[in-house]
Design a protein around this motif. Structure first.
Motif, PDB file in Angstrom:
ATOM      1  N   MET A  79       3.312  19.639  15.815  1.00 12.77           N
ATOM      2  CA  MET A  79       2.631  20.745  16.482  1.00 12.77           C
ATOM      3  C   MET A  79       1.452  20.183  17.263  1.00 12.77           C
ATOM      4  N   THR A  80       1.513  20.337  18.594  1.00 10.53           N
ATOM      5  CA  THR A  80       0.483  19.815  19.482  1.00 10.53           C
ATOM      6  C   THR A  80      -0.309  20.972  20.097  1.00 10.53           C
ATOM      7  N   LEU A  81      -1.334  20.608  20.845  1.00  9.27           N
ATOM      8  CA  LEU A  81      -2.109  21.632  21.539  1.00  9.27           C
ATOM      9  C   LEU A  81      -1.229  22.433  22.491  1.00  9.27           C
ATOM     10  N   ASP A  82      -0.238  21.767  23.095  1.00  6.15           N
ATOM     11  CA  ASP A  82       0.648  22.450  24.042  1.00  6.15           C
ATOM     12  C   ASP A  82       1.559  23.471  23.365  1.00  6.15           C
ATOM     13  N   ASP A  83       1.798  23.311  22.063  1.00  5.61           N
ATOM     14  CA  ASP A  83       2.679  24.232  21.327  1.00  5.61           C
ATOM     15  C   ASP A  83       1.974  25.526  20.934  1.00  5.61           C
ATOM     16  N   PRO A  96      -2.055  28.605   9.921  1.00  9.71           N
ATOM     17  CA  PRO A  96      -1.654  27.450   9.106  1.00  9.71           C
ATOM     18  C   PRO A  96      -1.573  26.133   9.867  1.00  9.71           C
ATOM     19  N   VAL A  97      -1.352  26.181  11.176  1.00 17.98           N
ATOM     20  CA  VAL A  97      -1.377  24.943  11.959  1.00 17.98           C
ATOM     21  C   VAL A  97      -2.773  24.322  11.875  1.00 17.98           C
ATOM     22  N   GLY A  98      -3.794  25.158  12.060  1.00 19.60           N
ATOM     23  CA  GLY A  98      -5.167  24.670  11.963  1.00 19.60           C
ATOM     24  C   GLY A  98      -5.534  24.266  10.549  1.00 19.60           C
ATOM     25  N   TRP A  99      -5.093  25.044   9.562  1.00 18.20           N
ATOM     26  CA  TRP A  99      -5.416  24.715   8.171  1.00 18.20           C
ATOM     27  C   TRP A  99      -4.743  23.412   7.758  1.00 18.20           C
ATOM     28  N   ALA A 100      -3.503  23.197   8.193  1.00 18.83           N
ATOM     29  CA  ALA A 100      -2.805  21.943   7.888  1.00 18.83           C
ATOM     30  C   ALA A 100      -3.504  20.764   8.557  1.00 18.83           C
ATOM     31  N   GLY A 104      -6.312  16.123  14.715  1.00 17.77           N
ATOM     32  CA  GLY A 104      -5.039  15.542  15.113  1.00 17.77           C
ATOM     33  C   GLY A 104      -3.872  16.500  14.990  1.00 17.77           C
ATOM     34  N   GLU A 105      -2.748  16.088  15.570  1.00 16.80           N
ATOM     35  CA  GLU A 105      -1.542  16.915  15.584  1.00 16.80           C
ATOM     36  C   GLU A 105      -0.949  17.053  14.181  1.00 16.80           C
ATOM     37  N   VAL A 106      -0.125  18.082  14.029  1.00 15.10           N
ATOM     38  CA  VAL A 106       0.401  18.426  12.706  1.00 15.10           C
ATOM     39  C   VAL A 106       1.917  18.232  12.674  1.00 15.10           C
ATOM     40  N   PRO A 107       2.427  17.387  11.800  1.00 20.42           N
ATOM     41  CA  PRO A 107       3.884  17.250  11.675  1.00 20.42           C
ATOM     42  C   PRO A 107       4.498  18.565  11.185  1.00 20.42           C
ATOM     43  N   LEU A 108       5.568  19.004  11.865  1.00 16.16           N
ATOM     44  CA  LEU A 108       6.328  20.180  11.428  1.00 16.16           C
ATOM     45  C   LEU A 108       7.591  19.666  10.762  1.00 16.16           C
ATOM     46  N   ILE A 109       7.755  19.971   9.479  1.00 14.49           N
ATOM     47  CA  ILE A 109       8.866  19.388   8.727  1.00 14.49           C
ATOM     48  C   ILE A 109       9.758  20.484   8.151  1.00 14.49           C
ATOM     49  N   PRO A 110      11.069  20.240   8.072  1.00 16.91           N
ATOM     50  CA  PRO A 110      11.948  21.190   7.381  1.00 16.91           C
ATOM     51  C   PRO A 110      11.721  21.118   5.879  1.00 16.91           C
TER      52      PRO A 110
END
Length: 353
Positions: A1-5, A108-112, A39-45
């Motif tokens: 998950m990036t700023l662009d997302d 949750p993106v920010g919290w992660a 920093g960016e957040v890994p999105l995982i299944p």
């Protein structure tokens, strides 16, 4: 998950919020600032989460009208993580949205990012619901075990409820004492417990919805096609009744049809989220199916706290995740769970014509 997302995610979460979950503007600011700083957040299944690793479902609890004005300090995720790890004696491995709808899907993106952890591509609702027990983990029979809340003042409250209904009662009381807004972790799960109990792929779904609205030449048409949604009415908001109390926003709105819908009136009733749409005393859609009010031109979702007289809107409805159509799912979040004396009928059957 990036700023662009983040912008596309916010648009999608707003649609899935069915009017609730908190205004995405707040969650967007949180996510952008945290990604920029940490920093960016890994999105995982979910399949990548080991069986014995802890998943931390996080969400804001309270009245969206309050959360929109009383912003979090930014320390709440750390306070909750530290308390969970102290009690359970092992580290948290990943963050998950408890509800994908509204600000609670973006936050949750920010919290992660703040915690330096990956985000699981899943949530506990596939939408937004107003009460703590209204999650797929409760429907799947997982024990609630532990609820931890933190507020903007720095108070941390740990609850060990006997079941999901008590988790709502006690958590709501703590939330009200905190000013009707707090951050909460409930149904802290291992990877093994989460499998079969959460709704997978919902972060990716929100992103897809956001891109459909953002990039389509006909935003409303693209959104309806992506969701397979029914347009209940297109018209003008002519009445909004809204009140905040007991940790919820309750009320209703009335839309006067325009164009092909001229002469029709649709009433939508609210408890944080849009619960039921009525026309001439007949349900056109009801929980647990999703009902969202969007701008008729841009297809951007309009949250319950942002509804105003004169807005030109379309009301959309589409099917919920299948778990909510089970007997226990309907008992938890069907129309009777909110005091409506009607049986649930799927939205696609109510609007088949």
């Amino acid at each position: 998950m990036t700023l662009d997302d983040v912008p596309a995610l916010a648009r999608g979460c707003a649609i899935l919020g069915t009017g609730g979950g908190g205004d995405v503007e707040t969650g967007t600011l949180t996510a952008v600032r945290a990604i920029d700083e940490y920093g960016e957040v890994p999105l995982i299944p979910l399949s990548e989460v080991p069986d014995d690793s802890l998943v931390l479902p996080l969400s804001g609890i309270g009245a969206p009208t309050v959360a929109h004005e009383m912003l979090m300090s930014g320390e709440e995720p750390l306070l909750i993580r530290d308390e969970v790890e102290r009690i359970l004696g092992r580290p948290v491995a990943a963050v998950m949205a408890c509800e994908i709808g509204g600000s609670n899907g973006v936050g949750p993106v920010g919290w992660a990012a703040r915690l330096g952890l990956p985000l699981v591509d899943a949530d506990g609702m596939g939408r937004a619901f107003p009460e703590v027990q209204m999650v797929s983990m409760y429907v799947a029979g997982r024990p609630v075990n532990l609820v931890v809340l933190a507020d903007v003042q720095g108070n941390v409250t740990t609850v060990r409820p006997i079941d999901g209904l008590w988790s709502e009662r006690i958590s709501r009381a703590v939330c009200i004492a905190s000013g009707a807004s707090a951050l909460m972790a409930d149904y802290v799960l291992t990877g093994a417990q989460a499998r079969g109990a959460v709704i997978e792929g919902t972060v990716s779904k929100a992103l897809a919805i956001g891109h459909a609205v953002q990039e389509g030449a006909d935003p409303l048409g693209s959104l309806c096609a992506t969701l397979d949604a029914s347009v209940l009415i297109t018209g003008k908001v002519i009445d909004v009744e809204r009140r905040t109390g007991g940790g919820f926003v309750r009320g209703s709105l009335v839309i006067d049809g325009t164009g092909d819908d001229r002469g029709r009136l649709l009433r939508v009733e609210i408890q944080n989220e849009n619960l039921i749409a009525l026309e001439d005393g007949r349900a056109r859609a009801c929980v647990p199916d999703l009902i969202t009010v969007v701008d008729a031109q841009t297809a951007g979702a309009i949250s319950t706290e942002s509804l105003r007289y004169g807005q030109r809107v379309a009301v959309l409805s589409w099917p919920c995740d299948p778990i909510w159509r089970t007997e226990r799912g309907l008992a938890t979040a069907g129309p009777r769970a909110f005091g409506y004396d009607i049986d649930y009928t799927p939205v696609e059957e109510l609007n088949h014509g």
